[in-house]
Motif scaffolding. Structure first.
Motif, PDB file in Angstrom:
ATOM      1  N   ARG A  62      -4.012   6.281 -10.745  1.00 22.25           N
ATOM      2  CA  ARG A  62      -5.307   6.078 -10.081  1.00 22.25           C
ATOM      3  C   ARG A  62      -5.924   4.746 -10.501  1.00 22.25           C
ATOM      4  N   ALA A  69      -4.014   1.807  -8.948  1.00 28.28           N
ATOM      5  CA  ALA A  69      -4.339   1.652  -7.529  1.00 28.28           C
ATOM      6  C   ALA A  69      -5.722   1.041  -7.343  1.00 28.28           C
ATOM      7  N   ARG A 107       1.246   0.508  -9.061  1.00 24.26           N
ATOM      8  CA  ARG A 107       1.978   1.240 -10.087  1.00 24.26           C
ATOM      9  C   ARG A 107       1.639   0.651 -11.458  1.00 24.26           C
ATOM     10  N   HIS A 139       0.861  -1.189   0.000  1.00 26.73           N
ATOM     11  CA  HIS A 139       0.000   0.000   0.000  1.00 26.73           C
ATOM     12  C   HIS A 139       0.895   1.237   0.000  1.00 26.73           C
ATOM     13  N   LEU A 140       1.153   1.743  -1.197  1.00 22.09           N
ATOM     14  CA  LEU A 140       2.054   2.873  -1.363  1.00 22.09           C
ATOM     15  C   LEU A 140       1.276   4.154  -1.637  1.00 22.09           C
ATOM     16  N   GLU A 141       1.837   5.252  -1.170  1.00 23.25           N
ATOM     17  CA  GLU A 141       1.291   6.558  -1.508  1.00 23.25           C
ATOM     18  C   GLU A 141       1.669   6.911  -2.945  1.00 23.25           C
ATOM     19  N   ALA A 142       1.102   7.981  -3.446  1.00 19.90           N
ATOM     20  CA  ALA A 142       1.492   8.465  -4.768  1.00 19.90           C
ATOM     21  C   ALA A 142       2.964   8.858  -4.737  1.00 19.90           C
ATOM     22  N   ALA A 163       8.067   3.027  -4.750  1.00 22.74           N
ATOM     23  CA  ALA A 163       7.446   4.152  -4.045  1.00 22.74           C
ATOM     24  C   ALA A 163       7.760   5.471  -4.726  1.00 22.74           C
TER      25      ALA A 163
END
Length: 370
Positions: free
Chosen positions: A329, A332, A282, A179-182, A256
């Motif tokens: 988006r 994800a 990604r 679970h990575l952030e943008a 990341a």
């Protein structure tokens, strides 16, 4: 049930990562799993590094099997003794060398009821010697109780090579979910993870990055291989935009920071580099080879192009660059479905069910023979 996964590891690439993730997944189901490595005396650091990675991944039971080199006259008998001592119900071999010695070891062991399973991760044709052994694989598979193919394409190729469909089972590689952030603000960044060999197509990507439309794109290259020096020379004209990092223990930090992963391979099975990127949310720019098209939906969680087509690769990279936020988006949003289909727990359950079926089938055959 007691299971041994056995591999002759090189650097930590796709097959090695499958064993690490798969062993832990089976262990989490309560299955007794030993992760074993043939430690080749010519390059013992590969086996040692793999077993260290297995420990770090939470694989509690590990086995180092010394191997004197390409051919070891004592290895089969030693494996047979090890099978008898440990009483594994299933030995799951990854690669032609572990499979060859496992089948010989079973024949020499008092525990001949041990079920032998092989996973076909794909052919590399890395050398004339490897090509010779890869041509022998169908004969080895004919003596195995089950053969796991990592993609539909792989399964059909094995069937066309003469492997009985009764032995073949589709078991796609597990996808690690992160679970990575943008990615942080900055230039559009790609990450390539794979062996630096002709089949992986990095030379095509470097040609693509020389196009003016991609002049702002940066690339992190993760991996080692015999073509590294030639590829570094090819990339020299691109300056600091391209960075070679060698093998890394964890691709997570690079994913990341990346806006997308790229793998322009000329052939594949079902690459872990693609699954790891998709599992991290990604998007993936890749070629339509092997099982890649089974997991990358072009226009949604990535883009697919034909192999060896630099112009198509460039156009796709430009398209991804121009809609980076949209691709991130959509990639994800696709992670939950990927987890439900190929998450480690799903892989472990399917694999265990097949083990259970093969063990029962072998026991029934012994009862009939008796």
């Amino acid at each position: 049930m007691r299971v041994l996964h056995l591999i002759a590891p090189g650097a930590l690439a796709g097959a090695e990562r499958v064993v690490l993730a798969g062993g832990r997944g089976l262990q989490d189901l309560g299955i007794s799993v030993t992760v074993g490595a043939l430690v080749d005396a010519r390059a013992p650091h590969h086996g040692e590094a793999f077993l260290s990675a297995a420990e770090a991944a939470g694989n509690h039971e590990r086995l180092a099997v010394p191997c004197r080199g390409r051919l070891d006259a004592t290895l089969a008998s030693r494996l047979g003794e090890t099978f008898a001592q440990n009483g594994w119900d299933v030995v799951h071999a990854h690669g032609y060398k572990p499979l060859s010695y496992t089948l010989l070891g079973r024949a020499l062991s008092i525990r001949q009821k041990t079920v032998v399973v092989a996973t076909h991760h794909g052919n590399t044709s890395a050398s004339s010697t490897v090509r010779f052994y890869e041509r022998l694989l169908p004969r080895l598979y004919a003596r195995s109780d089950g053969v796991f193919a990592v993609s539909h394409d792989t399964l059909e190729s094995l069937a066309a090579a003469g492997v009985s469909r009764k032995r073949l089972h589709l078991v796609e590689n597990p996808a690690t979910i992160r679970h990575l952030e943008a990615p942080p603000a900055g230039p559009f960044r790609l990450v390539f993870a794979g062996r630096l060999v002709h089949d992986k197509g990095l030379d095509l990507l470097l040609k693509s990055l020389s196009e003016p439309r991609l002049a702002s794109v940066e690339l992190d290259v993760l991996g080692e291989g015999p073509d590294r020096k030639a590829l570094e020379l090819q990339a020299a004209g691109l300056g600091p935009r391209v960075r070679f990092h060698g093998w890394v223990p964890d691709v997570g930090p690079f994913l990341a920071r990346a806006h997308a992963a790229v793998l322009p391979s000329r052939r594949e099975g079902l690459p872990m580099a693609v699954l790891e990127a998709l599992g991290a949310g990604r998007p993936v720019l890749a070629t339509r080879v092997g099982g890649v098209g089974d997991v990358v939906v072009s226009g949604q969680n990535g883009l697919l192009v034909s192999p060896d087509d630099v112009h198509a690769l460039t156009d796709a990279a430009v398209r991804m660059l121009s809609d980076s936020a949209g691709f991130l988006r959509r990639a994800a949003d696709a992670v939950p479905a990927l987890d439900a289909r190929l998450g480690p727990a799903v892989w472990a359950r399917k694999t265990f069910d097949l083990y259970d079926h093969l063990v029962e089938s072998a026991a029934a055959a012994l009862r009939v023979a008796a």
